[in-house]
Enzyme design. Structure first.
Site, PDB file in Angstrom:
ATOM      1  N   CYS A 356     -92.111  58.617   8.817  1.00 41.83           N
ATOM      2  CA  CYS A 356     -92.625  57.206  10.091  1.00 41.83           C
ATOM      3  C   CYS A 356     -94.386  56.748   9.607  1.00 41.83           C
ATOM      4  CB  CYS A 356     -92.935  57.745  11.463  1.00 41.83           C
ATOM      5  SG  CYS A 356     -91.588  58.294  11.317  1.00 41.83           S
ATOM      6  N   GLN A 403     -85.188  62.592   3.030  1.00 42.61           N
ATOM      7  CA  GLN A 403     -84.371  61.248   3.870  1.00 42.61           C
ATOM      8  C   GLN A 403     -83.904  60.139   3.374  1.00 42.61           C
ATOM      9  OE1 GLN A 403     -87.114  61.212   6.853  1.00 42.61           O
ATOM     10  NE2 GLN A 403     -85.970  62.849   8.638  1.00 42.61           N
ATOM     11  N   ASP A 405     -84.384  56.908   4.636  1.00 41.42           N
ATOM     12  CA  ASP A 405     -85.851  57.203   5.310  1.00 41.42           C
ATOM     13  C   ASP A 405     -86.012  55.420   4.985  1.00 41.42           C
ATOM     14  OD1 ASP A 405     -86.404  57.306   7.539  1.00 41.42           O
ATOM     15  OD2 ASP A 405     -87.953  58.581   7.027  1.00 41.42           O
ATOM     16  N   HIS A 407     -87.925  52.938   7.472  1.00 39.46           N
ATOM     17  CA  HIS A 407     -88.297  51.966   8.438  1.00 39.46           C
ATOM     18  C   HIS A 407     -88.600  50.505   8.986  1.00 39.46           C
ATOM     19  CE1 HIS A 407     -90.105  56.049   8.896  1.00 39.46           C
ATOM     20  NE2 HIS A 407     -89.748  55.822  10.222  1.00 39.46           N
ATOM     21  N   LYS A 490     -80.366  55.501  21.278  1.00 36.91           N
ATOM     22  CA  LYS A 490     -80.204  55.925  19.593  1.00 36.91           C
ATOM     23  C   LYS A 490     -78.631  55.487  18.811  1.00 36.91           C
ATOM     24  CE  LYS A 490     -80.428  60.969  19.567  1.00 36.91           C
ATOM     25  NZ  LYS A 490     -80.603  62.410  20.069  1.00 36.91           N
ATOM     26  N   HIS A 536     -86.328  53.072  13.764  1.00 36.43           N
ATOM     27  CA  HIS A 536     -86.594  54.746  12.226  1.00 36.43           C
ATOM     28  C   HIS A 536     -84.527  54.288  11.677  1.00 36.43           C
ATOM     29  CE1 HIS A 536     -89.819  56.543  14.399  1.00 36.43           C
ATOM     30  NE2 HIS A 536     -89.428  55.164  15.205  1.00 36.43           N
TER      31      HIS A 536
HETATM   32 ZN   LIG Z   1     -89.443  57.844  11.263  1.00 38.60          ZN
END
Ligand SMILES: [Zn+2]
Ligand SMILES: [Zn+2]
Length: 670
Positions: A356, A403, A405, A407, A490, A536
């Site tokens: 992040c 990850q 991932d 954002h 979440k 996220h």
């Molecule tokens: Zn994050």
């Protein structure tokens, strides 16, 4: 003598003579089978005497309460057998757990043979049909009874109210401090098995005595016990650590480091295919791909709050060599160094525990306006966490992982749509993999706590958005108050594999905190500065964990598009090598992953060897095939299609791969 009225579950009232036991009342009214009773909703032993008006019900061995009592009683049985065979062993505590029980003993470690001997002794004790009896004792009597066991003595001294007595349960020569209730006799404990041993510490404190923990499973009937044993056997065969080795998918090397996964060529194929697939959908959803380095300055993590607060779960910081030399010259000790670092007086770098902060600095690298939002930055970003060595396992608990991932920087109004978009991606990917059995947990605020950052109204909206997105999936979802992070609500994904085991994968999290800490802003349409909200999301958690789960789910037999070797070509004799190479090269030309075995082993032996690696298709070429430009194809189930035209095979195979079908389609069913 007057009677007392006892109400049965069907509402009927029976007059009972005082002193009659709960077991007798239940047997006379409901028949045999109870292992304990409920009197006025309280669990008690069957021998409990009825003394006043009450309601009564039976506890059957298969019920949730019944299994709890069986498993707890089985722990006593284990302790009795252990102390008979190993008189020096000191029992500590032994609770029931899911599927069974464990008991911790202070004793020498046990081998497999000793474990089986203990199990055999337990079976003998079951045959002896020993009654379990409850006794009440005062404090001095308890102290005397357990004087040779320092662990029980500690419990008596610390856990019981000063001077208070307690109950114990006795069976034959064994007695244990316990509140009960228990089964009436050891004969009720037939369906159990000891499974394993491990080490534990007294009071889970590594500074205290090391103990031997013995695990067992226990059920209310033979079928359930056998079903559990079958499941564990299948799980063992699917274990990704075993298959990962057998199928050469990954390797963990002591010389590289514990918990650091080396993706070997065959496993890398699986990962790359998955990444390509996910990336394809990210592009469709308007994500931008970014790449960021594996380290970042400590100051970055001071701002994000990851340093120093989560230090125990991180690799230690890296400090520049010349700074280290200078500090050493000044006589700086390790603790001085640590203090300077905590205080921010010297800087260093951290292996990144999260992606992040890097993505945030990309957001703030230029002025942003509402027209830039939502900004979706995606990266297969590798992060490092310091897991305790005892926790590390295969690909699912590791110290370095990548990850899936991303954002998302969004306005408050965009949260609902963007959360929904994240969820749709999960739906597509699970659907493609044929993993239809999953559920979703929505973590919400605990209304009694004030630990949360962000405005009340914003939270209400974000929670609503998460719930709506979860509901739109049409799968089971639960609301979990108190499970939100302090910075936002979440959504967690939990997938059930073919054996019914649940795996927690990744999350989607709304975050009001990091935009605040980094002072992020964008120019709104009103010309004012506004703070974006971050989302996220790493819906599959990490590539390591996801592939580990997939290996077990598919038992190493991946769908064709994910399979490391899609076609394994086998020659019948050396006459066919040329044609085999031709088939291989046309397949490679269209992007199919091929291997050729032109060794001079027998055809039967070659087929057996290659089937073990689970290629999608085994392609056999001999005289007929070479002459007619055909192939003989076998799928994993062993079904076969002989003399298939090569072009038809290639067309079908490339279509099957492009469709990413979870099933094999090429060989027609017989
Ligand atoms: Zn994050
Ligand atoms: Zn007990």
């Amino acid at each position: 003598m007057s009677t007392v009225p006892v109400t049965l579950p069907d509402g009927s009232v029976h007059d009972i003579a005082p002193g009659v036991s709960a077991g007798e009342v239940l047997r006379d009214s409901l028949g045999k089978g109870a292992i304990a009773a409920l009197i006025d909703e309280v669990e008690v032993d069957l021998v409990t005497q009825i003394s006043s008006a009450c309601t009564i019900d039976q506890i059957l061995p298969d019920s949730e309460e019944g299994l709890h009592i069986l498993r707890h009683s089985c722990a006593h049985l284990l302790a009795q057998a252990v102390t008979q065979l190993h008189p020096e062993a000191k029992p500590t505590i032994g609770p029931p757990i899911e599927h069974g029980f464990y008991y911790d003993f202070h004793m020498e470690p046990l081998g497999e043979e000793e474990l089986r001997a203990i199990e055999k002794r337990m079976k003998q004790l079951v045959k002896q049909n020993l009654p379990l009896t409850r006794e009440e004792h005062d404090a001095p009597s308890l102290a005397a009874m357990f004087s040779d066991n320092p662990f029980k003595t500690e419990i008596i001294n610390e856990k019981l109210e000063a001077g208070a007595g307690s109950t114990v349960y006795r069976q034959g020569d064994f007695v244990d401090l316990c509140r009960g209730p228990h089964v009436p006799s050891t004969a009720a404990l037939r369906w159990f098995k000891l499974t394993s041993t491990s080490t534990a510490f007294w009071r889970a404190d590594s500074n205290r005595e090391q103990l031997v923990r013995i695990y067992g499973m226990c059920y209310g009937n033979k079928q359930d016990l056998q079903a559990r044993q079958t499941l564990l056997r299948e799980a063992g065969q699917r274990d990704h650590r075993k298959l990962g080795k057998d199928l050469q998918l990954f390797h963990v090397d002591e010389m590289v480091g514990q918990g650091l996964v080396l993706w070997t060529p065959r496993g890398s194929v699986v990962r790359q295919e998955l990444q390509d697939f996910i990336s394809e959908h990210l592009r469709r959803q308007g994500y931008d791909q970014v790449f960021t380095p594996h380290i970042g300055k400590l100051d970055l993590y001071r701002t994000s709050g990851h340093f120093p607060y989560y230090q125990e779960s991180q690799y230690p910081p890296l400090v520049a060599r010349d700074l280290m030399a200078k500090l050493a010259d000044e006589g700086c000790s390790c603790s001085d160094l640590s203090n300077l670092m905590q205080a921010g007086d010297i800087d260093g770098y951290l292996l990144k525990p999260m992606n992040c902060p890097h993505h945030i600095r990309i957001f703030s690298s230029q002025p942003r306006s509402y027209r830039d939002l939502p900004l979706r930055l995606a990266e297969f970003g590798t992060v490092y966490r310091w897991e305790q060595s005892g926790e590390i396992s295969g690909m699912t608990r590791v110290r370095g992982f990548t990850q899936d991932d991303a954002h998302l920087f969004v306005t408050e109004e965009q949260i609902a749509d963007e959360v929904l978009g994240c969820i749709e991606l999960v739906e597509i990917i699970f659907g493609t993999l044929g993993m239809d059995d999953y559920r979703v947990r929505v973590g919400l605020r605990d209304s009694d706590s004030d630990k949360y950052v962000g405005e009340e109204a914003a939270w209400v909206k974000a929670e609503e958005a998460c719930l709506q997105a979860a509901a739109s999936l049409g799968v089971e979802f639960t609301e979990e108050p108190g499970e939100a992070a302090f910075y936002g609500p979440k959504i967690d994904f939990v997938v059930r594999d073919v054996l019914g085991r649940e795996w927690q994968l990744g999350t989607v999290q709304v975050d009001y905190n990091l935009p605040e800490r980094f002072g992020l802003e964008y120019a709104g349409s009103d010309g004012e500065k506004h703070r974006p909200v971050m989302i996220h999301r790493a819906p599959f958690g990490s590539m390591e964990r996801f592939v580990g789960v997939l290996i077990e789910h598919f038992a190493g037999k991946f769908p064709t598009w994910l399979t490391p070797t899609q076609a394994h070509i086998i020659t019948i004799s050396e006459k066919h090598i040329e044609y085999a190479n031709e088939v291989a090269s046309v397949l490679r030309e269209v992007g199919v992953r091929v291997e050729v075995d032109d060794s001079d082993s027998t055809i039967g032996k070659k087929i057996r060897t290659h089937r073990k690696m689970h290629p999608a298709y085994l392609v056999v070429v001999g005289d007929d095939e070479a002459e007619n430009r055909t192939v003989s194809v076998r799928d994993r189930s062993g079904s076969q299609a002989n003399g298939m035209d090569l072009d038809i095979f290639i067309g079908n195979l490339t279509a099957e791969i492009a469709l990413r079908d979870p099933n094999q389609l090429i060989v027609p069913p017989e």
